[in-house]
Enzyme design. Structure first.
Site, PDB file in Angstrom:
ATOM      1  N   HIS A 239      15.219  -3.575  24.521  1.00 13.63           N
ATOM      2  CA  HIS A 239      14.626  -4.263  23.331  1.00 13.63           C
ATOM      3  C   HIS A 239      13.389  -4.581  23.303  1.00 13.63           C
ATOM      4  CE1 HIS A 239      16.152  -8.476  24.390  1.00 13.63           C
ATOM      5  NE2 HIS A 239      14.923  -8.415  24.179  1.00 13.63           N
TER       6      HIS A 239
ATOM      7  N   ASP B 171       8.412 -12.803  17.564  1.00 10.77           N
ATOM      8  CA  ASP B 171       9.602 -13.345  17.156  1.00 10.77           C
ATOM      9  C   ASP B 171       9.989 -14.674  16.926  1.00 10.77           C
ATOM     10  OD1 ASP B 171       9.737 -13.373  19.659  1.00 10.77           O
ATOM     11  OD2 ASP B 171      10.959 -11.596  19.828  1.00 10.77           O
TER      12      ASP B 171
ATOM     13  N   GLU C 128      16.900  -4.814  18.619  1.00  8.82           N
ATOM     14  CA  GLU C 128      18.096  -4.589  19.624  1.00  8.82           C
ATOM     15  C   GLU C 128      18.177  -2.921  19.450  1.00  8.82           C
ATOM     16  OE1 GLU C 128      18.920  -6.477  21.720  1.00  8.82           O
ATOM     17  OE2 GLU C 128      19.454  -8.156  20.873  1.00  8.82           O
TER      18      GLU C 128
ATOM     19  N   ASN D 286      18.180  -4.366  27.856  1.00  8.09           N
ATOM     20  CA  ASN D 286      18.760  -3.096  26.918  1.00  8.09           C
ATOM     21  C   ASN D 286      17.610  -2.504  26.349  1.00  8.09           C
ATOM     22  OD1 ASN D 286      17.880  -4.829  24.967  1.00  8.09           O
ATOM     23  ND2 ASN D 286      20.003  -5.477  24.331  1.00  8.09           N
TER      24      ASN D 286
HETATM   25  C1  GLP Z   1      13.554 -11.877  24.560  1.00  9.17           C
HETATM   26  C2  GLP Z   1      12.301 -11.910  23.558  1.00  9.17           C
HETATM   27  C3  GLP Z   1      11.470 -10.705  23.830  1.00  9.17           C
HETATM   28  C4  GLP Z   1      11.294 -10.688  25.405  1.00  9.17           C
HETATM   29  C5  GLP Z   1      12.458 -10.094  26.179  1.00  9.17           C
HETATM   30  C6  GLP Z   1      12.517 -10.410  27.552  1.00  9.17           C
HETATM   31  O1  GLP Z   1      14.716 -11.875  24.148  1.00  9.17           O
HETATM   32  N1  GLP Z   1      12.547 -11.550  22.258  1.00  9.17           N
HETATM   33  O2  GLP Z   1      10.048 -10.798  23.182  1.00  9.17           O
HETATM   34  O3  GLP Z   1      10.307  -9.824  25.629  1.00  9.17           O
HETATM   35  O4  GLP Z   1      13.515 -10.682  25.676  1.00  9.17           O
HETATM   36  O5  GLP Z   1      12.640 -11.690  28.079  1.00  9.17           O
HETATM   37  P1  GLP Z   1      12.086 -12.331  29.505  1.00  9.17           P
HETATM   38  O6  GLP Z   1      10.832 -11.920  29.629  1.00  9.17           O
HETATM   39  O7  GLP Z   1      12.495 -13.607  29.462  1.00  9.17           O
HETATM   40  O8  GLP Z   1      12.867 -11.380  30.337  1.00  9.17           O
END
Ligand code: GLP
Length: 253
Positions: free
Chosen positions: A138, A67, A143, A136
């Protein structure tokens, strides 16, 4: 799904870096599905070190990132393009022609999303897909409520994701409200999926992923039907899951 406790982020990052190295060495044309976020920050520097000492040829390795934020160009410090280059692609001899990251500043975003999906489909299944998970549930930026058959597209971020990701920006208003994200169906194409989660903030999402139903309200739950998924957690999450299991067992007597 296999649940594996690797104690902490450091050990887990070593494990994943070694798994990626083994894949790259055994399959010099492999496709890697890569993720960003705090969870992944130690994996890429460890992988870089391993690639250096093993003198690995990366010329035919393909990478696809999950992404990118809409509106951030590649030089923005918080773009996932910058993140991936600082931690991984600026080191070793990655072939930039084989590095795919969605362009969040593309003039025609829907076309960019469709082209990304087609490129992914034509190059084939990622051999390994790395995933983090949002609080949440995702994965990527898919989402809650995302259809299980979704493909790469433009998505609106929820308030909870914007808040969680605001720690990387000066103010919450600077966090983009949209992203371009591979869909759940796109992610499920991978041959092997490694999802990592550490710390208390992720324990509820992992608990629902392991024990809950497969439901679009928890996007990660689609992984329950994938044949080759590892869920790598730390002691914090593992002990939480253990306590829940014990509580359920006690209640059943
Ligand atoms: C983000 C990214 C995800 C990631 C997730 C967790 O928003 N889009 O790809 O895995 O949320 O993020 P983090 O590893 O900083 O907790």
């Amino acid at each position: 799904m296999k649940l594996i406790n690797l104690k902490n982020k450091s050990i887990a990052s070593d494990y994943v870096a070694v798994e990626l190295l083994k894949l790259i060495q055994s399959t010099p044309t492999a496709t890697l599905g890569l993720a960003t976020g705090n969870t992944m920050t130690e994996i890429y520097p460890r992988l870089s070190e391993l690639l250096t000492v093993n003198c690995v040829n990366l010329n035919d390795i393909k990478t696809f990132n999950l992404d990118e934020y809409v509106g951030l160009n590649s030089s923005h410090p918080q773009s996932y393009y910058t993140y991936m280059h600082q931690l991984l692609f600026d080191h070793n001899d990655w072939n930039e022609r084989n590095v795919y990251i969605p362009r969040g500043d593309a003039p025609h975003l829907e076309e960019e999303a469709q082209a990304y999906e087609q490129r992914l489909a034509s190059i084939g299944q990622p051999d390994i897909q790395l995933l983090g998970i949002g609080e949440n549930g995702h994965i990527g930026f898919n989402e809650p409520g995302t259809p299980f058959n979704s493909q790469t597209r433009i998505v609106d971020l929820t308030d909870s994701t914007i808040k969680a990701n605001s720690i990387h920006f000066d103010t919450i208003d600077d966090v983009p409200k949209q992203a371009i994200s591979m869909g759940l169906q796109s992610i499920m194409r991978a041959k092997r999926i490694i999802l990592l989660a550490f710390g208390e903030r992720k324990q509820e999402a992992i608990s629902r992923l392991i024990h809950g139903p497969k439901t679009e309200t928890l996007p990660a739950s689609i992984l329950q039907t994938h044949p080759n998924v590892e869920i790598i957690v730390d002691d914090v999450i593992f002990n939480h899951l253990n306590n829940i299991t014990k509580r359920v067992e006690q209640n059943s007597f």
